[in-house]
Scaffold this motif. Structure first.
Motif, mmCIF file in Angstrom:
data_model
loop_
_atom_site.group_PDB
_atom_site.id
_atom_site.type_symbol
_atom_site.label_atom_id
_atom_site.label_comp_id
_atom_site.label_asym_id
_atom_site.label_seq_id
_atom_site.Cartn_x
_atom_site.Cartn_y
_atom_site.Cartn_z
ATOM 1 N N GLY A 56 0.748 -1.199 0.102
ATOM 2 C CA GLY A 56 -0.019 0.141 0.023
ATOM 3 C C GLY A 56 0.818 1.231 -0.071
ATOM 4 N N LYS A 57 2.281 1.256 -0.086
ATOM 5 C CA LYS A 57 2.870 2.349 0.100
ATOM 6 C C LYS A 57 3.408 2.732 -1.301
ATOM 7 C CE LYS A 57 5.188 1.197 4.388
ATOM 8 N NZ LYS A 57 6.560 0.801 4.995
ATOM 9 N N ILE A 58 3.626 4.137 -1.431
ATOM 10 C CA ILE A 58 3.976 4.575 -2.707
ATOM 11 C C ILE A 58 5.297 4.776 -2.966
ATOM 12 C CG2 ILE A 58 3.742 6.706 -3.949
ATOM 13 C CD1 ILE A 58 1.348 7.466 -2.257
ATOM 14 N N CYS B 87 8.291 -4.745 -4.315
ATOM 15 C CA CYS B 87 8.019 -5.012 -2.932
ATOM 16 C C CYS B 87 8.882 -6.023 -2.191
ATOM 17 C CB CYS B 87 6.586 -5.103 -2.733
ATOM 18 S SG CYS B 87 5.987 -4.844 -0.958
ATOM 19 N N ASN B 88 9.350 -5.602 -0.864
ATOM 20 C CA ASN B 88 9.999 -6.521 -0.039
ATOM 21 C C ASN B 88 9.512 -7.430 0.814
ATOM 22 O OD1 ASN B 88 12.605 -5.573 -1.176
ATOM 23 N ND2 ASN B 88 12.399 -3.745 0.387
#
Length: 286
Positions: free
Chosen positions: A276-278, A285-286
């Motif tokens: 959900g991060k920008i 994504c990690n």
């Protein structure tokens, strides 16, 4: 020094043979031809007779002019040959047994040269029924009319030139009806030769106008063809430019794609579907 002059004789290779209907023109042309050959005397004279001379004795002496006889026989063969060779086959068969050119000539004159009422009616009927048409040269038809009028006059039927002109005026082709009406409104009565002179001038003007119209049509056609060629050429150039533009864009896209540095991470404009991060995409994504 004596000089020999070459006689210019008419060409009889295309001479119209006698068929019974063209006798007047036929005999006039042949007569002119025989006059140029200086053998026309054959048609009007009998063979040279033997000359009877008185001698000192009681008996008469017959003197024969062999040179004159030989010349007459030779010229008679020449004239007879031309007469027979310029006849249709039926007339040739009829006169082939005649050995005298004068007898043939006199027989034809009695057969076709007689002035009778039937012949007068025939030439008058041809003259009255004459009509000009649009698909033949005007002056050629005028000459034909003149010949018909001469045939009528040759039959000892008098008519003034004004009458001949008025009859010709009524025989104009349909395309000349307006010009005929113009001539009818003239106060002066035209003679035949005056009318023919007007017609010759009118025909020359019409031919000039027709040539001018043809030239205009040709120029219009050339101009139209040139416009079409320019349009096709410009269209072709426009298509070529569009094609070059597309090729250039494709080349730039490929070049930008291959010039990207390795390991460069494209930043995503939206949030990651995992955390959900920008700032990154889901596969990063990690």
């Amino acid at each position: 020094m004596a000089t020999t002059l070459k006689k210019t004789l008419p060409d009889l290779s295309k001479f119209e043979p006698l068929d019974g209907n063209n006798y007047k023109r036929w005999f006039q042309k042949l007569l002119v031809f025989f006059e140029q050959l200086e053998v026309d005397y054959i048609l009007f004279n009998d063979p040279p007779a033997d000359i009877v001379a008185n001698s000192s004795n009681t008996a008469n002496t017959v003197v024969v002019d062999n040179a004159a006889k030989k010349k007459f026989e030779k010229d008679n063969k020449t004239v007879r040959g031309h007469l027979l060779n310029h006849m249709t086959n039926p007339l040739f068969d009829l006169f082939i047994n005649f050995k005298s050119a004068k007898i043939i000539w006199d027989s034809l004159e009695k057969k076709y040269g007689v002035d009778d009422a039937g012949k007068k009616k025939y030439v008058v009927r041809k003259w009255i029924k004459f009509q000009m048409v649009d698909d033949k040269p005007i002056m050629e038809q005028v000459h034909e009319y003149e010949n018909l009028a001469v045939d009528v006059l040759n039959e000892v039927m008098e008519m003034c030139e004004v009458l001949q002109a008025n009859v010709l005026l009524e025989r104009f082709p349909p395309s000349w009806s307006d010009y005929r009406n113009q001539l009818k409104h003239k106060k002066k009565n035209l003679t035949l030769q005056e009318l023919i002179s007007h017609m010759r001038t009118e025909e020359a003007n019409r031919l000039k106008d027709e040539e001018s119209e043809r030239l205009k049509d040709k120029m219009k056609s050339l101009s139209l063809n040139s416009s079409k060629a320019n349009l096709v050429e410009s269209s072709s150039t426009f298509v070529k430019d569009m094609f070059k533009g597309k090729q250039k864009k494709r080349h730039v896209k490929k070049q930008n794609y291959f010039n990207k540095p390795e390991g460069h991470i494209q930043k995503s404009k939206g949030p990651c579907y995992v955390c959900g991060k920008i700032g990154h995409k889901a596969f990063q994504c990690n």
